[in-house]
Each structure stands twice: as C-alpha cells, then as structure tokens.
Design an enzyme around this catalytic site. Structure first.
Site, short mmCIF file in Angstrom:
data_model
loop_
_atom_site.label_atom_id
_atom_site.label_comp_id
_atom_site.label_asym_id
_atom_site.label_seq_id
_atom_site.Cartn_x
_atom_site.Cartn_y
_atom_site.Cartn_z
N ASP A 1 0.82 -1.22 0.00
CA ASP A 1 0.00 0.00 0.00
C ASP A 1 0.85 1.26 0.00
O ASP A 1 2.04 1.25 0.29
CB ASP A 1 -0.97 0.01 1.19
N GLU B 1 -0.11 -1.01 5.60
CA GLU B 1 0.97 -0.61 6.52
C GLU B 1 0.86 0.86 6.89
O GLU B 1 1.29 1.27 7.95
CB GLU B 1 2.33 -0.88 5.87
N GLU B 2 0.28 1.66 5.97
CA GLU B 2 0.29 3.11 6.16
C GLU B 2 -0.89 3.63 6.98
O GLU B 2 -1.14 4.82 7.01
CB GLU B 2 0.29 3.81 4.77
#
Ligand SMILES: [Zn+2]
Length: 387
Positions: A75, A152-153
C-alpha cells in the site's frame, strides 16, 4: 483482473518498478496489485504461494538450513496527483516510488531470478513446493520467503503483517527478516519504541472576571512543561547503533470559553525510547520523570533490538559492506522482533521523500539494492558472474 494489470517479471528493475507504481494501491485498495503479484509469483513455478486478504506470501522449499524473509507493504499513502509515474534524469517520480514500490519491485525481481535458476532439493521441500521450472546455475544459499502485505500506512489494527502473524505464524518462520522500506541503501537496525501518556492537570472553574475564585489549570501545567523542557534524554548505544531518546509534549488542550478560568488542562506526552527498554520499563521511567503528576498511558508500541549479533544478520551486514545505523521511527521490524526473528530495514527508497507529493527514487539505488540482495542470497561462495 484486466490483462493490463499483469506484472511481467522479466522487465528491467526500472520498468518493473514503474509497472508496480502505476497500479495505484492506497491503503485498503491493494487488491488489484495483490492479484497481479500473486499471479506473477504463481506463474514462476517452484514457489509455494499463499494468500490472506491482500497479503501474498511466497516461499521456496529447498531444505536449506537457514531461511531469509523479504518483506514489503503493497500500500501507499493517498495518491497526490502524482500518478502515473514519470521518469526524469535517472529518477522515477510518483506515489509509492520510494515508500516502497521500488523495494517491492526488487523483491519480485529476486523471486524471478531465483525461481528461474535454482534447483529444488527434493520432490517437495519443507514448504511443500512442487518442482517445475527450476533449472540453471544460480543456487541460493538460503531458503527465501517473500511477504507482500497490505495496510501498513494506516492504523496498526489493519496492518496486514500483524494479521499474518495472528492467522499464519508459520508462514513467517525465518532466521532473518529484511524489510525493504526506504533507507537509501543503508542498513537501519532495530527501532525505537514509542508510548504516549495523557497528563491531566486539574483546576477550578470560575468566571474570568472573578478569577481569584478559581484555579487556572493551564497555569498549573507550567511546572509540567518546565519539567519536560529541562528533561535530559538518554543516548543509548546497542550493537554499535546509537539510539537518541526523546520525551516531548506533543499536544496540549485546555480552556472552556473566553470568559472562564479553565478547570482542566491535558498535556499529551510522547516518549520515544531506545530498545533496551520494554514498554513497562519505559512507562516506569516516564512516571518517575513526571513524578507528582497523574500519568495515564494512552498507547504504546515496543521497540526492537538491532539483533546484529545473530549470524544471519551479521552475514547480511557483511554483504552490504556498510555500518548499520539506528532506526529512529517505529517500523514493522518490531513485529518480527516480537516473533523472535531478527529484522533489519534495507531498501532503495529515500525515507525523506516518503509520503511527499514529489516522491521519487534514484534508479541507481534500485539496481544496487537488487545486486546486494542477490549476492547475499547466493551466499559467500556464489554471486559472481551475474549480469
Ligand atoms: Zn513504508
């Protein structure tokens, strides 16, 4: 999936990075890219490919004594009018180029190189791999696992690596994990822990025209702020890596209206701590430093020791030939550390450009990272004669 969304792993590192970047994948919308990655890896043959949500895990099963895991998130932060990618003067511009699709492309290129040339150890290796397209001269010294994950973000609860650890811990077995997060080709070891506490300073409400009847909570926070301003943070050296701590007020709230003496002031304090302390010890230290004030823990994440003394990590440091430096921010290496797997950050992107509109990556660093990883995975006796 439309045919246009296929990833051709025989492309050059530059062109493959470009192809990965040009499939937009902001957090929560990774499925098109995850499909393309899964299909490309499956198409190589010789790898066991598993999927959980939009996380894709591929593994060799060569029966080697050590296993190296390469991990990268699929991502990106939201696109900022910076797609499709643009190639300018040896740099590729676009959302996710540095953080971290250049790393993802390197991982995919390595998978293609190994799958296209390695020979399986047996009919079905430890990961249950069926042998097929494995032929040629390049024999990896380690078994290899590739982990591509989602989200992840965004908030930790959505993190794909966290989900994999909960649902399929065995997929993550490894002697060393390398996260290809942007480090500009440096080895960043371990990571600092972080915790936040809310400190509420009480007061007594009154009309500001008769302030002597009240007690101003904002004014009463002054000693707390002085304590923080004069705090002397530690500098801790572990395995040669220097970790600089910090204890800081990061938000202050108080006040009711323009004519009221406030009866509460809340200061949010963030402690970034070296990985020689766990969360409990770190919280104990904050309580000590802020003695006399009520301290309430709001969130925390443990750090990760650099783990450079583990043999697999030491060998990697030697292969890169650069002195590791401490990682200051919190990263997913801590998730591997929590699983007992030494983990390092090493990737071609530039961390200073991550999340910027102007995000780009130097093409030379992509090739360099691939070269280093290829040599490392080949082991000390191999790695010559490529290219
Ligand atoms: Zn990242």
């Amino acid at each position: 999936m439309s045919p246009g969304m296929r990833l051709d792993l025989s492309l050059s590192a530059t062109e493959l990075t470009r192809a990965v970047v040009d499939i937009p994948s902001p957090s929560g919308a990774e499925s098109t890219l995850a499909d393309a990655v899964e299909e490309a890896l499956t198409g190589l043959g010789g790898l066991r490919v598993d999927r959980d949500g939009d996380a894709v895990v591929a593994r060799t099963g060569l029966g080697r004594q050590t296993r190296v895991l390469l991990a990268g998130h699929l991502d990106t932060v939201p696109v900022a009018d910076n797609l499709p990618s643009r190639l300018v003067d040896g740099h590729l511009y676009g959302c996710g180029t540095s953080d971290m699709k250049a790393g993802v492309a390197v991982m995919l290129r390595l998978a293609a190189a190994l799958a296209g040339s390695a020979a399986p150890a047996g009919p079905a290796g430890s990961a249950g791999v069926a042998s097929s397209a494995w032929s040629g001269g390049f024999v990896p010294a380690h078994d290899v696992t590739w982990v591509f994950y989602d989200n992840e973000e965004v908030d930790a609860v959505r993190n794909g690596l966290r989900r994999l650890a909960a649902n399929h811990r065995d997929w993550l077995d490894a002697d060393l994990a390398l996260l290809l997060e942007p480090t500009s080709g440096e080895i960043e070891a371990g990571c600092q822990g972080t915790l936040r506490v809310a400190v509420t300073v009480p007061g007594r409400r009154a009309h500001s025209a008769r302030s002597w009847l009240g007690e101003n909570a904002i004014h009463r926070a002054a000693p707390l702020l002085e304590r923080l301003a004069s705090y002397q943070p530690r500098t801790v050296t572990i395995d040669g890596c220097v970790y600089r701590e910090g204890l800081n007020a990061v938000r202050i709230t108080g006040g009711v209206a323009g004519n009221i003496i406030p009866d509460a002031c809340e200061v949010l304090v963030n402690y970034r701590f070296a990985p020689d302390r766990d969360v409990t010890q770190a919280l104990g230290h904050v309580r000590e430093a802020l003695d006399g004030f009520p301290v309430e823990l709001t969130d925390s994440a443990a750090g990760a020791l650099p783990g450079l003394t583990a043999p697999a990590a030491a060998a990697f440091v030697q292969a890169v030939g650069r002195t590791p430096v401490a990682k200051y921010g919190w990263t997913d290496v801590a998730r591997f550390a929590a699983l007992g797997i030494p983990a390092l950050n090493y990737g071609p992107g530039d961390p200073n450009l991550a999340h910027t509109r102007d995000e780009h990556v130097a093409l030379g660093l992509i090739d360099a990272a691939e070269d280093v990883l290829h040599r490392y995975l080949a082991g000390p006796a191999a790695g010559r004669g490529r290219r």
